[in-house]
Scaffold this motif. Sequence first.
Motif, PDB file in Angstrom:
ATOM      1  N   THR A   1      59.009   3.571  20.352  1.00  7.22           N
ATOM      2  CA  THR A   1      58.092   3.251  21.456  1.00  7.22           C
ATOM      3  C   THR A   1      58.059   1.744  21.692  1.00  7.22           C
ATOM      4  N   GLU A   2      57.926   0.984  20.626  1.00  5.01           N
ATOM      5  CA  GLU A   2      57.898  -0.472  20.753  1.00  5.01           C
ATOM      6  C   GLU A   2      59.207  -1.003  21.330  1.00  5.01           C
ATOM      7  N   ALA A   3      60.326  -0.414  20.943  1.00  2.53           N
ATOM      8  CA  ALA A   3      61.633  -0.874  21.407  1.00  2.53           C
ATOM      9  C   ALA A   3      61.820  -0.705  22.912  1.00  2.53           C
TER      10      ALA A   3
ATOM     11  N   GLU B   1      65.782   6.998  23.794  1.00  2.00           N
ATOM     12  CA  GLU B   1      66.508   7.537  24.958  1.00  2.00           C
ATOM     13  C   GLU B   1      65.629   8.517  25.741  1.00  2.00           C
ATOM     14  N   THR B   2      64.888   9.359  25.036  1.00  4.34           N
ATOM     15  CA  THR B   2      64.007  10.344  25.683  1.00  4.34           C
ATOM     16  C   THR B   2      62.872   9.651  26.420  1.00  4.34           C
TER      17      THR B   2
ATOM     18  N   VAL C   1      61.465  18.597  22.925  1.00  6.69           N
ATOM     19  CA  VAL C   1      61.325  18.731  21.469  1.00  6.69           C
ATOM     20  C   VAL C   1      62.594  18.123  20.890  1.00  6.69           C
ATOM     21  N   ILE C   2      62.414  17.031  20.148  1.00  8.54           N
ATOM     22  CA  ILE C   2      63.567  16.269  19.668  1.00  8.54           C
ATOM     23  C   ILE C   2      63.437  15.945  18.180  1.00  8.54           C
ATOM     24  N   ALA C   3      64.556  15.592  17.581  1.00  7.87           N
ATOM     25  CA  ALA C   3      64.598  15.222  16.161  1.00  7.87           C
ATOM     26  C   ALA C   3      64.033  13.816  15.945  1.00  7.87           C
TER      27      ALA C   3
ATOM     28  N   ALA D   1      60.371   7.979  31.513  1.00  7.65           N
ATOM     29  CA  ALA D   1      59.761   6.901  32.294  1.00  7.65           C
ATOM     30  C   ALA D   1      60.590   6.557  33.532  1.00  7.65           C
ATOM     31  N   ASP D   2      61.884   6.347  33.341  1.00  7.65           N
ATOM     32  CA  ASP D   2      62.721   5.822  34.416  1.00  7.65           C
ATOM     33  C   ASP D   2      63.278   6.892  35.355  1.00  7.65           C
ATOM     34  N   ALA D   3      63.747   8.000  34.810  1.00  5.26           N
ATOM     35  CA  ALA D   3      64.358   9.037  35.648  1.00  5.26           C
ATOM     36  C   ALA D   3      63.342  10.087  36.113  1.00  5.26           C
ATOM     37  N   GLU D   4      62.504  10.562  35.195  1.00  4.83           N
ATOM     38  CA  GLU D   4      61.522  11.600  35.548  1.00  4.83           C
ATOM     39  C   GLU D   4      60.269  11.019  36.203  1.00  4.83           C
TER      40      GLU D   4
END
Length: 179
Positions: free
Chosen positions: A90-92, A58-59, A48-50, A64-67
């Motif tokens: 998302t696009e970035a 970053e999330t 849950v993020i701002a 995608a990469d770490a989890e």
Amino acid sequence: MTETSVPIGVVTVSDRASRGLYEDKGGPGIVAALSELVASPWHPVARVIADERALIAETLIALADAERCPLILTTGGTGPAPRDVTPEATEAVSDKLMPGFGELMRAVSLKAVPTAILSRQTAGIRGCSLIVNLPGKPSAIRECLDAVMPAIPYCIDLIGGPRLETNPAHCIAFRPKGA
């Protein structure tokens, strides 16, 4: 959670929910829908993020990469308000955009409310992860997931993710013969 349980990212993008001023209903709405739609063993990796573009990006990268989540579902931040920046984040971080997801979700939502045209949901691929932006309202989340879920398992197959099976009582995934 078992050893073979598939991690699925569930990201609620909300300033108020991230500060504890508002109960997160979007994330639990995604989990409830997936509990019926997905037959394979899976577990949510919830955040849950701002509504901050850099934090969202970053999330998504971490999931995608770490989890190693083959599927990442976001809720919130897809409208026209100045703080709604989930599609841009998302696009970035995506290698490829998947505009058909947003097109289908808007088409389905327009049958229920005329303001669905204001939604900017999108989807993208990052490595072996499919990221799908969903609306914030739990009923709209389910409506949109019901529409796009038949294509999600095969998309994950095509990008090298684990085989995800759906619950045929709620959703029949499409895969070409032999896939």
